[in-house]
Design a protein around this motif. Sequence first.
Motif, PDB file in Angstrom:
ATOM      1  N   THR A 293       0.854  -1.099  -0.069  1.00 44.53           N
ATOM      2  CA  THR A 293      -0.037   0.010  -0.017  1.00 44.53           C
ATOM      3  C   THR A 293       0.852   1.251   0.026  1.00 44.53           C
ATOM      4  O   THR A 293       1.841   1.181   0.207  1.00 44.53           O
ATOM      5  CB  THR A 293      -0.836   0.011   1.109  1.00 44.53           C
TER       6      THR A 293
ATOM      7  N   TYR B 153      -8.049   1.627  -0.184  1.00 46.13           N
ATOM      8  CA  TYR B 153      -7.938   1.171   1.159  1.00 46.13           C
ATOM      9  C   TYR B 153      -9.472   0.971   1.684  1.00 46.13           C
ATOM     10  O   TYR B 153      -9.832   0.244   2.510  1.00 46.13           O
ATOM     11  CB  TYR B 153      -7.611   2.380   2.131  1.00 46.13           C
TER      12      TYR B 153
ATOM     13  N   PHE C 247      -0.605  -1.398  -4.373  1.00 41.53           N
ATOM     14  CA  PHE C 247      -1.864  -1.922  -4.422  1.00 41.53           C
ATOM     15  C   PHE C 247      -2.014  -3.315  -5.172  1.00 41.53           C
ATOM     16  O   PHE C 247      -3.187  -3.849  -5.713  1.00 41.53           O
ATOM     17  CB  PHE C 247      -2.889  -1.015  -4.582  1.00 41.53           C
TER      18      PHE C 247
END
Length: 182
Positions: free
Chosen positions: A52, A62, A147
């Motif tokens: 992340t 998120y 991600f």
Amino acid sequence: MKTFTFILCMAILPLFTMAQTKSFHDFTVKAMDGTDFNLSSLKGKKVLVVNTASKCGLTPQYEKLQLLFEKYGGDKFTIIAFPANNFNGQEPGTNEEIMEFCTLNYNVTFPVMSKISVKGDDMDALYKWLTQKSENGQADAEVQWNFQKFMIDENGNWVDFVAPKESPLSDKIVQWIEGKKN
């Protein structure tokens, strides 16, 4: 002589079958507070591993990760986030700043580990395992961007990965969590 050869082969064969690749559960990582987190504590759960970053165009994922965790998280599934600053300096913060950002902006309740490197010469050992077939025994999957999502089964085996831009709520991930075939 044939009997001796047979016995020798039978004695050596188990040594070759024991030389399997590592499991996800063989790793220990650092929690946000700097303590050791043994991934073996996740045996029996499917795990979605995500690198992340707080200042990325994909950071709004998120929110979807949290929704996924709220729906499926528990005894059978979890998400683990690994903040990383490998792509255009998009995760410059300290562990404390990262956790504050995740909590205040996205109400993140799934585990977020200490910041690591997911690419390059200083790549974390877990990410070497996640990205290299020679380590995980399944496939090469270089981290393309923030991600990227890796799916790990209940036994700590590498299952598959999902590209960074694909939603955490994609059919591929949801069907995997629910045990349905794609």
